[in-house]
Design a protein around this motif. Structure first.
Motif, PDB file in Angstrom:
ATOM      1  N   TYR A   8       0.825  -1.201   0.000  1.00  0.00           N
ATOM      2  CA  TYR A   8       0.000   0.000   0.000  1.00  0.00           C
ATOM      3  C   TYR A   8       0.863   1.257   0.000  1.00  0.00           C
ATOM      4  O   TYR A   8       2.027   1.235   0.360  1.00  0.00           O
ATOM      5  CB  TYR A   8      -0.955   0.033   1.202  1.00  0.00           C
ATOM      6  CG  TYR A   8      -0.278   0.313   2.527  1.00  0.00           C
ATOM      7  CD1 TYR A   8      -0.108   1.614   2.987  1.00  0.00           C
ATOM      8  CD2 TYR A   8       0.206  -0.727   3.322  1.00  0.00           C
ATOM      9  CE1 TYR A   8       0.519   1.873   4.188  1.00  0.00           C
ATOM     10  CE2 TYR A   8       0.828  -0.477   4.519  1.00  0.00           C
ATOM     11  CZ  TYR A   8       0.986   0.824   4.957  1.00  0.00           C
ATOM     12  OH  TYR A   8       1.615   1.085   6.151  1.00  0.00           O
ATOM     13  N   LYS A   9       0.210   2.333  -0.434  1.00  0.00           N
ATOM     14  CA  LYS A   9       0.796   3.675  -0.382  1.00  0.00           C
ATOM     15  C   LYS A   9      -0.324   4.594   0.085  1.00  0.00           C
ATOM     16  O   LYS A   9      -1.391   4.635  -0.516  1.00  0.00           O
ATOM     17  CB  LYS A   9       1.296   4.097  -1.756  1.00  0.00           C
ATOM     18  CG  LYS A   9       1.968   5.454  -1.775  1.00  0.00           C
ATOM     19  CD  LYS A   9       2.480   5.754  -3.187  1.00  0.00           C
ATOM     20  CE  LYS A   9       3.174   7.087  -3.238  1.00  0.00           C
ATOM     21  NZ  LYS A   9       3.640   7.374  -4.615  1.00  0.00           N
ATOM     22  N   SER A  11      -1.301   8.530   1.062  1.00  0.00           N
ATOM     23  CA  SER A  11      -0.827   9.891   0.813  1.00  0.00           C
ATOM     24  C   SER A  11      -1.922  10.909   1.062  1.00  0.00           C
ATOM     25  O   SER A  11      -3.109  10.584   1.024  1.00  0.00           O
ATOM     26  CB  SER A  11      -0.404  10.047  -0.655  1.00  0.00           C
ATOM     27  OG  SER A  11       0.486   9.055  -1.055  1.00  0.00           O
ATOM     28  N   LEU A  17       3.468  11.907   0.736  1.00  0.00           N
ATOM     29  CA  LEU A  17       3.432  10.565   1.312  1.00  0.00           C
ATOM     30  C   LEU A  17       3.220  10.603   2.823  1.00  0.00           C
ATOM     31  O   LEU A  17       3.871  11.373   3.532  1.00  0.00           O
ATOM     32  CB  LEU A  17       4.743   9.835   0.996  1.00  0.00           C
ATOM     33  CG  LEU A  17       4.845   8.395   1.480  1.00  0.00           C
ATOM     34  CD1 LEU A  17       3.843   7.503   0.743  1.00  0.00           C
ATOM     35  CD2 LEU A  17       6.260   7.879   1.266  1.00  0.00           C
ATOM     36  N   GLU A  20       3.852   4.020   3.619  1.00  0.00           N
ATOM     37  CA  GLU A  20       3.787   3.041   2.539  1.00  0.00           C
ATOM     38  C   GLU A  20       4.415   1.729   2.966  1.00  0.00           C
ATOM     39  O   GLU A  20       5.178   1.665   3.920  1.00  0.00           O
ATOM     40  CB  GLU A  20       4.454   3.561   1.266  1.00  0.00           C
ATOM     41  CG  GLU A  20       5.955   3.674   1.334  1.00  0.00           C
ATOM     42  CD  GLU A  20       6.551   4.120   0.002  1.00  0.00           C
ATOM     43  OE1 GLU A  20       5.939   3.879  -1.063  1.00  0.00           O
ATOM     44  OE2 GLU A  20       7.636   4.706   0.024  1.00  0.00           O
ATOM     45  N   TRP A  22       5.744  -0.884   0.343  1.00  0.00           N
ATOM     46  CA  TRP A  22       5.988  -1.506  -0.959  1.00  0.00           C
ATOM     47  C   TRP A  22       7.119  -2.513  -0.878  1.00  0.00           C
ATOM     48  O   TRP A  22       7.133  -3.499  -1.598  1.00  0.00           O
ATOM     49  CB  TRP A  22       6.313  -0.467  -2.026  1.00  0.00           C
ATOM     50  CG  TRP A  22       5.134   0.327  -2.474  1.00  0.00           C
ATOM     51  CD1 TRP A  22       4.945   1.653  -2.322  1.00  0.00           C
ATOM     52  CD2 TRP A  22       3.942  -0.148  -3.119  1.00  0.00           C
ATOM     53  NE1 TRP A  22       3.717   2.039  -2.819  1.00  0.00           N
ATOM     54  CE2 TRP A  22       3.085   0.944  -3.324  1.00  0.00           C
ATOM     55  CE3 TRP A  22       3.514  -1.406  -3.536  1.00  0.00           C
ATOM     56  CZ2 TRP A  22       1.838   0.827  -3.939  1.00  0.00           C
ATOM     57  CZ3 TRP A  22       2.263  -1.520  -4.154  1.00  0.00           C
ATOM     58  CH2 TRP A  22       1.452  -0.410  -4.344  1.00  0.00           C
TER      59      TRP A  22
END
Length: 135
Positions: A8-9, A11, A17, A20, A22
Motif C-alpha cells: 500500500y501507499k 498519501s 506521502l 507506505e 511496498w
C-alpha cells in the motif's frame, strides 16, 4: 476474521506521502488495529491482485476538523518539566487511565491551545493498495 497481505501507499490528496509498504508487505487481520477503519474499508472493496487507488474525502477518511476538539488549557495543567512547543504532541491521562493525544496548536502567555482532532482530520487522502493474499 479475514487476513490480508497487501502492498500500500497512503498519501495526502496532494501527493505528499504519509506511509507506505511496498518493500515489505503488511500482513494484518481485519479489526486488529494496524489499519484505520476507513483504510480497511478500501481493502475490503479491493480486488485481489489488482492495483487500485481510493480517493477519500476528509469526511470519509478521518473526519472534518471539529472546533470543539481545540481546548485551551493553562500552563499549570502540564508537567512543570515539559517543554511546551508548537506542533509538539502531548499525551494526557484521565483519572480512570484513558489516554488522549493532542498537538499543541497555539501558545499565548499561559494559555495553550491543544488540538485533539485526529492528525489527518480535515484532509482528503489517497490510499493505493494491491492485495497479495486474502484468507
Amino acid at each position: 476474521m479475514t487476513k490480508y497481505k497487501i502492498f500500500y501507499k497512503f498519501s495526502h490528496a496532494n501527493g505528499t506521502l504519509i506511509d507506505e509498504s511496498w518493500d515489505d508487505p503488511l500482513e494484518f487481520e481485519l479489526g486488529d488495529g494496524q489499519l484505520d477503519f476507513c483504510l480497511e474499508s478500501c481493502v475490503i472493496d479491493a480486488q485481489v491482485g489488482k492495483l487500485q487507488t481510493f480517493l477519500l474525502s476528509a469526511s470519509e477518511a478521518f473526519g472534518n476538523e471539529l472546533e470543539e476538539a481545540f481546548q485551551i488549557m493553562k500552563r499549570l495543567d502540564f508537567p512543570q518539566t515539559m517543554m511546551i512547543e508548537l506542533d509538539s504532541v502531548v499525551e494526557f491521562k484521565t483519572p480512570i487511565g484513558d489516554s488522549y493525544v493532542g498537538c499543541i496548536d497555539k501558545i499565548k502567555n499561559d494559555d495553550i491551545t491543544v488540538n485533539f482532532n485526529h492528525p489527518l482530520a480535515g484532509n482528503d487522502v489517497s490510499f493505493q493498495v494491491k492485495i497479495l493474499q486474502k484468507q
